[in-house]
Design an enzyme around this catalytic site. Structure first.
Site, PDB file in Angstrom:
ATOM      1  CB  THR A   1      -0.918   0.012   1.241  1.00 23.60           C
ATOM      2  OG1 THR A   1      -0.137  -0.353   2.369  1.00 23.60           O
ATOM      3  CG2 THR A   1      -2.042  -0.955   1.089  1.00 23.60           C
ATOM      4  CG  ASP A   2       0.090   3.972  -2.593  1.00 23.00           C
ATOM      5  OD1 ASP A   2       1.088   3.436  -3.080  1.00 23.00           O
ATOM      6  OD2 ASP A   2      -1.016   3.993  -3.139  1.00 23.00           O
TER       7      ASP A   2
ATOM      8  CB  SER B   1      -0.406   9.578   3.678  1.00 29.72           C
ATOM      9  OG  SER B   1      -0.932   9.648   2.385  1.00 29.72           O
ATOM     10  NE  ARG B   2       5.573   4.144   2.541  1.00 25.55           N
ATOM     11  CZ  ARG B   2       4.880   3.048   2.806  1.00 25.55           C
ATOM     12  NH1 ARG B   2       4.003   2.617   1.939  1.00 25.55           N
ATOM     13  NH2 ARG B   2       5.081   2.393   3.912  1.00 25.55           N
ATOM     14  CB  VAL B   3       1.157   9.000  -3.170  1.00 23.09           C
ATOM     15  CG1 VAL B   3       2.233   8.054  -3.578  1.00 23.09           C
ATOM     16  CG2 VAL B   3      -0.118   8.265  -2.849  1.00 23.09           C
TER      17      VAL B   3
END
Ligand code: ATP
Ligand code: MG
Length: 580
Positions: A413-414, A439-441
């Site tokens: 997941t992102d 939250s990476r993006v």
């Protein structure tokens, strides 16, 4: 073909010598070798013959010919007045068109799994049809048997009965009529509101969109939860994991995210896997009560449903989501939860005798979830610009994120929103652990206004966590440390949010700006939530134009920021204890 093929001819009367030689010729042409040939009496075959070679069946009996006639008619090969002159030709055609129909035999059946002999050419994922009409799906191909998962009740199936190939892969009925409905993993309504008219069928397994077909995630999907939208923003097309122990408010976050999509042009799909029927009913009622069911679909494979149904539920939900995405719409899909999904898959795999690996999960458990979550995407403008945002949920045991399934899904997941039991029971709800969540993006998707308002919130909270231990010695602390602690505690209080009360964008901005500017300093912790509630309503009353500017432009100008701080400072005076 091996050398050992044998043919068996079934009919109610033995073939004549001439017929026999024609069958031998037919077999020789077909298999390019002499095929040993025997005749067995079968009185159930009327007027004609049925020839079986291994798993292949050539049907020239009356039943078989009649069926082909119907098929040919359906295909409009012979119609209307042409029928009679063409009848002779048609008859010849039937003989030629005697297609092999693969039939296998059930060896064993139980626990929603059947082992089938024959069906040499069956494909992985193909639908099989049992004699009683029950459907199943090919799940494992072995040297001479086929393992199949059964979708309906398996009590009608007995060993020795026959199974037919369908030549089709599993698909899910889809369509706009599904909105507002509760269906099972095969798309059959289970809410008692009558049948649903499907617009189309989508395969439940489908390759994820390629790189060219995607565009970057840069549009926000607001959950309405301050703690998430400010620090762990989710973008359309993102996959954000919600992870935590049992009863820590995982479903509550997903539910709030759905409720917040009201009037935001986003379709929501909630996939319930292995949950109690009662919980799903309650959740559906909650959605209905908040007017969120109209734009949602609930796909439910409950705890009492068979493992195969639980296993295909998320793929079926995704097929439905893809239908909406392809129309250029935005879709939010919740998989609640993938731990139970993995357990259902483990049960199937063990019954099919796939070798167990770590924690007895089969070797392909990673692929199980990666191929599902990869299907979430934001499509390019050429493809319509639709998106699927996924919020998979995973349950941990004792907060152990390093167990097999959680680590797998975290890596796919992102980002993850990590919920903690301690926080939950201390009243900090939503119980998001700010240090362990990311939250990476989604950062690119946050509007400028929220980004500007959030400022140093994460850092401030990290600092607060470090100093939190000192709260126990509060009397011995110097004023600066006391202020720091009070500020941190105020932030934590502000992040508490009741269920079903999503904040709009401008409300989040107003609260964040006031908090970061230390406007709440001095207000007793217990009153913080009362203060933010009043701040929101009275600010809207007085400065409606600033609120709509923030919502419409997604920008926060310096003047507006100052106006918020000024307003909040004045309001805060009311809440500060007066010195007697
Ligand atoms: P399970 O492991 O059983 O699926 P869960 O982690 O999904 O549980 P929820 O069912 O969402 O947890 O929440 C557990 C309980 O906590 C529910 O009764 C819910 O109403 C309550 N709850 C969740 N979030 C909040 C909140 N923000 N404020 C108050 N109560 C909450
Ligand atoms: Mg839950």
């Amino acid at each position: 073909m091996t050398d050992e093929i044998r043919a068996v001819l079934y009919s109610d009367v033995p073939p004549s010598a001439e017929q026999e030689s024609r069958f031998k010729q037919f077999l020789k042409n077909k298999y390019e070798q002499e095929v040993p040939f025997e005749w067995i009496e079968d009185t159930s075959i009327k007027e004609g013959f049925q020839l079986r070679v291994g798993a292949e069946v050539y049907d020239w009996s009356r039943g078989g010919v009649f069926r082909q006639f119907v098929d040919a008619f359906a295909a409009r090969k012979y119609r209307g007045r042409d029928t009679i002159p063409l009848l002779k030709e048609a008859l010849e055609d039937w003989e030629l068109a005697a297609l092999p129909e693969e039939v296998g035999t059930v060896l064993t059946v139980g626990d929603g799994i059947a082992e089938i002999d024959g069906l040499e050419n069956a494909a992985y994922g193909e639908i099989l049809i049992f004699e009683s009409g029950v459907r199943g799906m090919v799940q494992s191909l072995k040297e001479d048997t086929v393992g199949c998962i059964i979708f309906d009740a398996d009590n009608d199936i007995s060993a020795g009965t026959s199974v037919k190939r369908s030549g089709k892969t599993a698909s899910m009925p889809v369509g706009d009529a599904f909105l507002g409905r509760v269906v099972d993993s095969l798309g059959v309504p289970i809410d008692g509101l009558g049948p649903i008219e499907a617009a189309d069928y989508n395969p439940i397994e489908r390759p994820a969109p390629g790189i060219i077909d995607r565009q970057p995630v840069n549009q926000p999907l607001n959950t309405g939860l301050l703690v998430i939208d400010s620090m762990f923003p989710i973008g359309r097309g993102q996959r954000e994991l919600i992870i935590g122990d049992r009863q820590t408010g995982k479903t509550a976050i997903a539910l709030d995210a759905i409720i917040n999509q009201k009037d935001k042009n986003c379709i929501c799909i909630y996939v319930a896997i292995g949950q109690k029927t009662g919980s799903v009913v309650q959740l559906t009622e909650t959605l209905r009560k908040h007017g969120a069911l109209d734009y949602s679909v609930v796909v439910a494979a409950n705890a009492s449903d068979s493992d195969p149904l639980q296993y295909i539920a998320p793929y079926a939900g995704c097929a439905l989501a893809e239908y909406f995405m392809e129309q250029g719409k935005d879709v939010l899909i919740i998989y609640d939860d993938l731990s139970k999904h993995a357990v259902a898959y483990r049960a199937i795999s063990l019954l099919l005798e796939h070798p167990p690996g770590r924690e007895a999960y089969p070797g392909d458990i990673f692929y199980l979830h990666s191929r599902l979550l990869e299907r979430s995407a934001r499509l390019s403008e050429e493809k319509g610009g639709g998106s699927i945002t996924a919020l998979p949920i995973v349950e941990t045991q004792d907060g152990d994120v390093s167990a097999y399934i959680p680590t797998n899904i975290i890596s796919i997941t992102d980002g993850q929103i990590y919920l903690e039991e301690n926080l939950f029971f201390s009243g900090q709800r939503p119980a998001v652990n700010v240090g362990l969540s990311v939250s990476r993006v989604g950062g690119d998707a946050q509007t400028k206004a929220v980004k500007k308002a959030t400022g140093s919130l994460r850092l401030d909270l990290a600092q607060y966590r470090e100093m939190e231990v000192f709260t126990k010695f509060s009397s011995d602390l110097d004023d600066a440390t006391k202020n720091q602690l009070e500020y941190g505690m105020g932030l934590m209080r502000m992040l508490r949010q009741p269920q079903y009360k999503p904040y709009s964008q401008h409300q989040q901005v107003v609260m964040l700006v006031s908090a970061i500017a230390h406007c709440m300093q001095g207000i007793p912790a217990a009153d913080i939530n009362k203060f933010t509630a009043e701040l929101n309503t009275s600010f809207e009353d007085v400065h409606g134009e600033i609120c709509s500017e923030i919502d419409e432009t997604g920008q926060l100008s310096d003047e507006n920021k100052d106006a918020i701080i000024e307003f909040a400072t004045k309001l805060a005076e009311k809440y500060k204890p007066t010195e007697e």
